[in-house]
Design a protein around this motif. Structure first.
Motif, mmCIF file in Angstrom:
data_model
loop_
_atom_site.group_PDB
_atom_site.id
_atom_site.type_symbol
_atom_site.label_atom_id
_atom_site.label_comp_id
_atom_site.label_asym_id
_atom_site.label_seq_id
_atom_site.Cartn_x
_atom_site.Cartn_y
_atom_site.Cartn_z
ATOM 1 N N ALA A 131 -16.382 -18.342 41.586
ATOM 2 C CA ALA A 131 -16.202 -17.466 40.413
ATOM 3 C C ALA A 131 -15.372 -16.218 40.704
ATOM 4 O O ALA A 131 -14.512 -15.852 39.895
ATOM 5 N N PRO A 132 -15.587 -15.528 41.844
ATOM 6 C CA PRO A 132 -14.761 -14.336 42.088
ATOM 7 C C PRO A 132 -13.285 -14.656 42.331
ATOM 8 O O PRO A 132 -12.448 -13.753 42.256
ATOM 9 N N ARG A 133 -12.948 -15.919 42.606
ATOM 10 C CA ARG A 133 -11.593 -16.276 43.018
ATOM 11 C C ARG A 133 -10.764 -16.902 41.899
ATOM 12 O O ARG A 133 -9.560 -17.077 42.063
ATOM 13 N N VAL A 134 -11.401 -17.279 40.792
ATOM 14 C CA VAL A 134 -10.676 -18.021 39.758
ATOM 15 C C VAL A 134 -10.218 -17.081 38.648
ATOM 16 O O VAL A 134 -10.545 -15.891 38.636
ATOM 17 N N ASP A 135 -9.471 -17.645 37.693
ATOM 18 C CA ASP A 135 -8.908 -16.842 36.607
ATOM 19 C C ASP A 135 -9.834 -16.709 35.415
ATOM 20 O O ASP A 135 -9.758 -15.723 34.678
ATOM 21 N N ALA A 136 -10.713 -17.696 35.193
ATOM 22 C CA ALA A 136 -11.623 -17.648 34.053
ATOM 23 C C ALA A 136 -12.845 -18.505 34.343
ATOM 24 O O ALA A 136 -12.754 -19.512 35.052
ATOM 25 N N VAL A 137 -13.984 -18.091 33.783
ATOM 26 C CA VAL A 137 -15.230 -18.839 33.921
ATOM 27 C C VAL A 137 -15.782 -19.079 32.520
ATOM 28 O O VAL A 137 -16.122 -18.131 31.804
ATOM 29 N N ALA A 138 -15.866 -20.349 32.124
ATOM 30 C CA ALA A 138 -16.433 -20.710 30.826
ATOM 31 C C ALA A 138 -17.920 -21.004 31.008
ATOM 32 O O ALA A 138 -18.291 -21.782 31.891
ATOM 33 N N VAL A 139 -18.755 -20.375 30.205
ATOM 34 C CA VAL A 139 -20.204 -20.555 30.324
ATOM 35 C C VAL A 139 -20.764 -21.044 29.001
ATOM 36 O O VAL A 139 -20.131 -20.951 27.949
#
Length: 394
Positions: A135-143
Motif C-alpha cells: 500500500a505505501p508503494r502503489v499509486d492507489a488503493v481501492a477498498v
C-alpha cells in the motif's frame, strides 16, 4: 471512443481474490481494452474468467514455515518477479492491478521495477498481508468498506472506496426491491455458509427454528446450504418440525435464492457481505472465527452499524439467541423491510464500474506509446506477438 489500453491483473488463488479480478477484467474488456491475469494454478481453476482474457501462472512462494520456508518463498518471489518483468515488457500494460494474495506480489514488484502505475484492490475490511506491504508503494488503493483496519498511516489520500464488484444478477435484485411480506404471510429464510457450508449453521439454525412458536413455524420456508456430512441430519430435523425446507451442499442458483429470501443467515466473507448489501437483504452474520486477522468480523461493521444486520461471534451464536432474533424480525411490523432498506444503504452496486474508472484514470495517455523511452516500433511489434502467443495460457 476510449483508446485501447493493456491492463495486467494479479490475484491470489482464492475465489475472494479471483472473482473481483474477473469482474474488473470483464468491465475493461467491454470498454475495448486488452487484459491479462496472473495467478497460481489454484486461481486459474476458479470458474468465471472472461473468455477474451489472457492468463499466466508465475511462481510466488507463501511466506511461512520458519526460516527455511522464508528462504524458499523469497526465491520463488524473486523468480516470479523476473518472469513478471518479461511479461510486462511483452504485454506493455498501462496499469498493473493487484487483488491481494501472494501470487499478486511478483507482478506488483515487477511493475515497480518497470515504473508502471499500480493499483491495489482489497476485498476485506482488514488489509491483507501483501496489500498491507504494498500500500505505501502503489499509486492507489481501492477498498470496499469505510472502516478499514491495518491501513498504513500517512497514505489516506490514495484510498478510494469503490466496494466489491458483484454480479449483474445481484444488482438486478436491488433494482427489483424487497419482496412483499404481507402480515401472516410466508417468511423465507436463506442459510449459506460459504463455498462448502458451515457445520455451526447446521447445528444451530435447526435448533433455533425448533424454539419458534407454532404460528410462526407454520409460516417458514427455508433453503439451507449444508456440508455433505450434515445434510441428512438437517433434513430430518426440519422434517420432524414440519417445516418446508430445501437443503443442499451447494446453492447453484444463489442469485435467484437471494431474490426469494426475506432474511439471510450467513458467514461474513467479503463477497457474501457485498452481495447481501447490494441486494438489500437483512442478515444474521456469524463471522468465521479462524479467518486471518479476524477480517470477517470487521467485514460486517458497516452493515451492523447501519441497522441492516446483526452479527454474532460464534460462541454467542446459540439457538436461543437466533430464535429470539428471527421471531422479533418476523413478527414486529416493518422490521424486516426496515432492515432491508438499511442494508441496501450500504450497498455499492457500481463497484465494478468505479474500480474500472479508477484503473483507467491511472493509465498514461495513448500518445505516450509513441514516445515511451526505449520502446522502438520493432520492440512493440515483438511484444505484441509475444502477448498474443500467450493468449489462453494455463
Amino acid at each position: 471512443m476510449t483508446a485501447t489500453r493493456h491492463f495486467l491483473l494479479a490475484a491470489g488463488g482464492t475465489g475472494g481474490h479471483m472473482l473481483p479480478a474477473y469482474a474488473l477484467a470483464g468491465e475493461l474488456i467491454s470498454r475495448g481494452h486488452r487484459v491479462a491475469l496472473v495467478s497460481d494454478d489454484r486461481g486459474l481453476k476458479i470458474p468465471g474468467a472472461p473468455a477474451e482474457m489472457e492468463t499466466h501462472v508465475l511462481p510466488a512462494g507463501r511466506v511461512s514455515g520458519g526460516p527455511i520456508g522464508w528462504i524458499k518463498a523469497a526465491l520463488a518471489i524473486f523468480k516470479g518477479r523476473r518472469m513478471a518483468i518479461d511479461l510486462i515488457g511483452a504485454f506493455d500494460p498501462a496499469v498493473v492491478v493487484g487483488f491481494g494474495g501472494y501470487p499478486s506480489l511478483p507482478s506488483l514488484l515487477a511493475a515497480g521495477a518497470t515504473k508502471r502505475p499500480r493499483v491495489l484492490h482489497e476485498q476485506n475490511a482488514v488489509l491483507g498481508r501483501v496489500n498491507r506491504m504494498m500500500a505505501p508503494r502503489v499509486d492507489a488503493v481501492a477498498v470496499a468498506y469505510h472502516n478499514i483496519q491495518r491501513y498504513p498511516a500517512g497514505h489516506e489520500l490514495k484510498k478510494h472506496i469503490t466496494g466489491n464488484p458483484v454480479r449483474d444478477e445481484i444488482v438486478a435484485i436491488r433494482e427489483e426491491g424487497y419482496p412483499p411480506l404481507p402480515e401472516d404471510g410466508i417468511v423465507r429464510l436463506l442459510v449459506v455458509g460459504g463455498s462448502l457450508g458451515a457445520t455451526v449453521l447446521s447445528e444451530v439454525v435447526p435448533a433455533a427454528i425448533a424454539m419458534l412458536p407454532p404460528a410462526l413455524l407454520s409460516r417458514l420456508q427455508i433453503v439451507q446450504q449444508c456440508r455433505e456430512a450434515d445434510l441428512e441430519t438437517v433434513r430430518a430435523k426440519y422434517a420432524d418440525l414440519g417445516v418446508a425446507a430445501e437443503c443442499a451442499p451447494y446453492i447453484a442458483d444463489f442469485p435467484e435464492r437471494l431474490r426469494w429470501a426475506h432474511l439471510v443467515i450467513a458467514r461474513a466473507g467479503a463477497s457474501t457481505v457485498a452481495e447481501l448489501a447490494c441486494a438489500g437483504r437483512p442478515a444474521i452474520f456469524v463471522p468465521y472465527p479462524s479467518a486471518m486477522d479476524d477480517h470477517q468480523t470487521y467485514n460486517v461493521v458497516d452493515l451492523v452499524e447501519a441497522g441492516g444486520a446483526i452479527s454474532f461471534a460464534q460462541p454467542d451464536f446459540t439457538p436461543a439467541e437466533v430464535a429470539k432474533h428471527i421471531q422479533r424480525m418476523a413478527l414486529e411490523p416493518g422490521a424486516l423491510e426496515n432492515a432491508a432498506a438499511r442494508a441496501a444503504s450500504c450497498g455499492l452496486p457500481d463497484a465494478t464500474r468505479d474500480l474500472a474508472d479508477l484503473v483507467e484514470s491511472l493509465a498514461a495517455p495513448p500518445m505516450m506509446d509513441v514516445i515511451r523511452v526505449g520502446a522502438s516500433s520493432s520492440q512493440r511489434a515483438a511484444a505484441s506477438g509475444m502477448a498474443s502467443a500467450r493468449t489462453g495460457e494455463q
